[in-house]
Design a protein around this motif. Sequence first.
Motif, PDB file in Angstrom:
ATOM      1  N   CYS A  79     -19.950 -26.351 -25.234  1.00 43.42           N
ATOM      2  CA  CYS A  79     -20.982 -25.554 -24.002  1.00 43.42           C
ATOM      3  C   CYS A  79     -20.877 -24.093 -24.490  1.00 43.42           C
ATOM      4  O   CYS A  79     -20.030 -23.348 -24.812  1.00 43.42           O
ATOM      5  N   TRP A  83     -22.799 -20.852 -20.061  1.00 41.23           N
ATOM      6  CA  TRP A  83     -22.824 -22.100 -18.805  1.00 41.23           C
ATOM      7  C   TRP A  83     -21.533 -22.072 -17.916  1.00 41.23           C
ATOM      8  O   TRP A  83     -20.485 -22.743 -18.322  1.00 41.23           O
ATOM      9  N   THR A  85     -20.866 -23.286 -15.277  1.00 43.71           N
ATOM     10  CA  THR A  85     -20.651 -24.862 -14.645  1.00 43.71           C
ATOM     11  C   THR A  85     -20.041 -25.742 -15.573  1.00 43.71           C
ATOM     12  O   THR A  85     -19.548 -26.791 -15.432  1.00 43.71           O
ATOM     13  N   ALA A  86     -19.676 -25.096 -16.857  1.00 46.25           N
ATOM     14  CA  ALA A  86     -19.205 -26.084 -17.982  1.00 46.25           C
ATOM     15  C   ALA A  86     -17.930 -26.898 -17.451  1.00 46.25           C
ATOM     16  O   ALA A  86     -17.788 -27.858 -17.725  1.00 46.25           O
ATOM     17  N   ILE A  89     -18.130 -30.344 -15.969  1.00 40.78           N
ATOM     18  CA  ILE A  89     -18.305 -31.632 -17.015  1.00 40.78           C
ATOM     19  C   ILE A  89     -16.950 -32.284 -17.331  1.00 40.78           C
ATOM     20  O   ILE A  89     -16.580 -33.348 -17.016  1.00 40.78           O
ATOM     21  N   THR A 125     -24.219 -35.180 -12.197  1.00 42.34           N
ATOM     22  CA  THR A 125     -25.628 -34.876 -12.547  1.00 42.34           C
ATOM     23  C   THR A 125     -26.486 -34.740 -11.231  1.00 42.34           C
ATOM     24  O   THR A 125     -27.374 -33.854 -11.262  1.00 42.34           O
ATOM     25  N   LEU A 128     -25.763 -30.965 -10.437  1.00 46.13           N
ATOM     26  CA  LEU A 128     -26.747 -30.031 -11.335  1.00 46.13           C
ATOM     27  C   LEU A 128     -28.106 -30.267 -11.368  1.00 46.13           C
ATOM     28  O   LEU A 128     -28.655 -29.907 -12.341  1.00 46.13           O
ATOM     29  N   ILE A 169     -30.841 -32.297 -17.285  1.00 47.40           N
ATOM     30  CA  ILE A 169     -30.152 -30.977 -16.453  1.00 47.40           C
ATOM     31  C   ILE A 169     -30.660 -29.824 -16.797  1.00 47.40           C
ATOM     32  O   ILE A 169     -30.688 -29.242 -17.813  1.00 47.40           O
ATOM     33  N   LEU A 171     -31.079 -26.019 -17.635  1.00 42.64           N
ATOM     34  CA  LEU A 171     -29.908 -25.037 -17.971  1.00 42.64           C
ATOM     35  C   LEU A 171     -29.812 -24.226 -16.944  1.00 42.64           C
ATOM     36  O   LEU A 171     -28.615 -23.661 -16.872  1.00 42.64           O
ATOM     37  N   LEU A 174     -26.936 -25.133 -15.098  1.00 44.75           N
ATOM     38  CA  LEU A 174     -25.565 -24.820 -15.737  1.00 44.75           C
ATOM     39  C   LEU A 174     -25.102 -23.399 -15.976  1.00 44.75           C
ATOM     40  O   LEU A 174     -23.880 -23.402 -16.240  1.00 44.75           O
ATOM     41  N   ARG A 175     -26.058 -22.527 -15.561  1.00 39.76           N
ATOM     42  CA  ARG A 175     -25.746 -21.083 -15.555  1.00 39.76           C
ATOM     43  C   ARG A 175     -25.192 -20.572 -13.982  1.00 39.76           C
ATOM     44  O   ARG A 175     -24.960 -19.306 -14.219  1.00 39.76           O
ATOM     45  N   SER A 198     -22.319 -24.499  -5.663  1.00 38.29           N
ATOM     46  CA  SER A 198     -22.638 -23.755  -6.841  1.00 38.29           C
ATOM     47  C   SER A 198     -23.740 -22.645  -5.986  1.00 38.29           C
ATOM     48  O   SER A 198     -24.392 -23.079  -5.128  1.00 38.29           O
TER      49      SER A 198
END
Length: 275
Positions: A79, A83, A85-86, A89, A125, A128, A169, A171, A174-175, A198
């Motif tokens: 990742c 990111w 929120t990596a 995963i 998922t 996110l 998803i 991006l 994910l940030r 989040s």
Amino acid sequence: MDLNTINSVAHPRSRAQLPVWTAGDAWLAGGTWLFSEPQVHLTRLIDLTDLKWPALTIGDTKLSIAATCTIAQLDALACPADWLTAPLINHCCRAFLASFKIWKTATVGGNLCMSLPAGPMISLTSALDGVCTIWKADGTEHQISVADFVVGDQRNVLSSSDLLRQIDIPLAALRRRAAFRQISLTAVGRSAALLIGSIDSEGVLSLTVTASTVRPVKLSFPRIPGGGELREAILHHVPDSLYHDDVHGKSFWRKHMTLRLAEEIRAELSSAGRS
């Protein structure tokens, strides 16, 4: 387990080669559930592996996860540094009640399509802002959020001939800064509650409740709420009828843990915002 009622296996290499769906058909991807018990109603498998969909594709605005992407492939994704929120995963991959052998075979799409409350790929998922792309038998496509894709315990919006193609998803999701909480009734048991919170760049808090409920429940706040406000929102938007009840946790305990874990997430994200 041998499926001794199967008399043929189709190997399409493109969407155009997908056979006409008939009674007794089943999609085959990882097959970890399909081969785990008798399927006496099935006569043909349609193997999706020869379609060779790229497991993971990072584009300009989204991460695309093929329905056939395995849990091991997703967990191994390198990742980008932004990111934030990596870690989610890896957390969600490890929320599976599964061996490394299952990791290498089970698919993200299969986990969504099983639609179990404890499905960790549903948790990941939906939290996110994932969007499912569904291939219809008439050649069209349909898109729906993961949160709306699952409608109950082992129930989703797919009709028998529908095929889940991918999950996208954004991006931007994910940030975001994120916090993860999960609990099981036993040390290595199935998730009884899995919550993800989040915060985006505007300070909006998103809270996703899964595993304790029969379907994902997403809550949004324009700012981090106080403890009482958060509790009241959960009590209002998650009625008792939505809490799952089985050998992995009674509904009243799942409700209690949902409220507790949500407060832990609120406190963590509040503290991170002040640091």
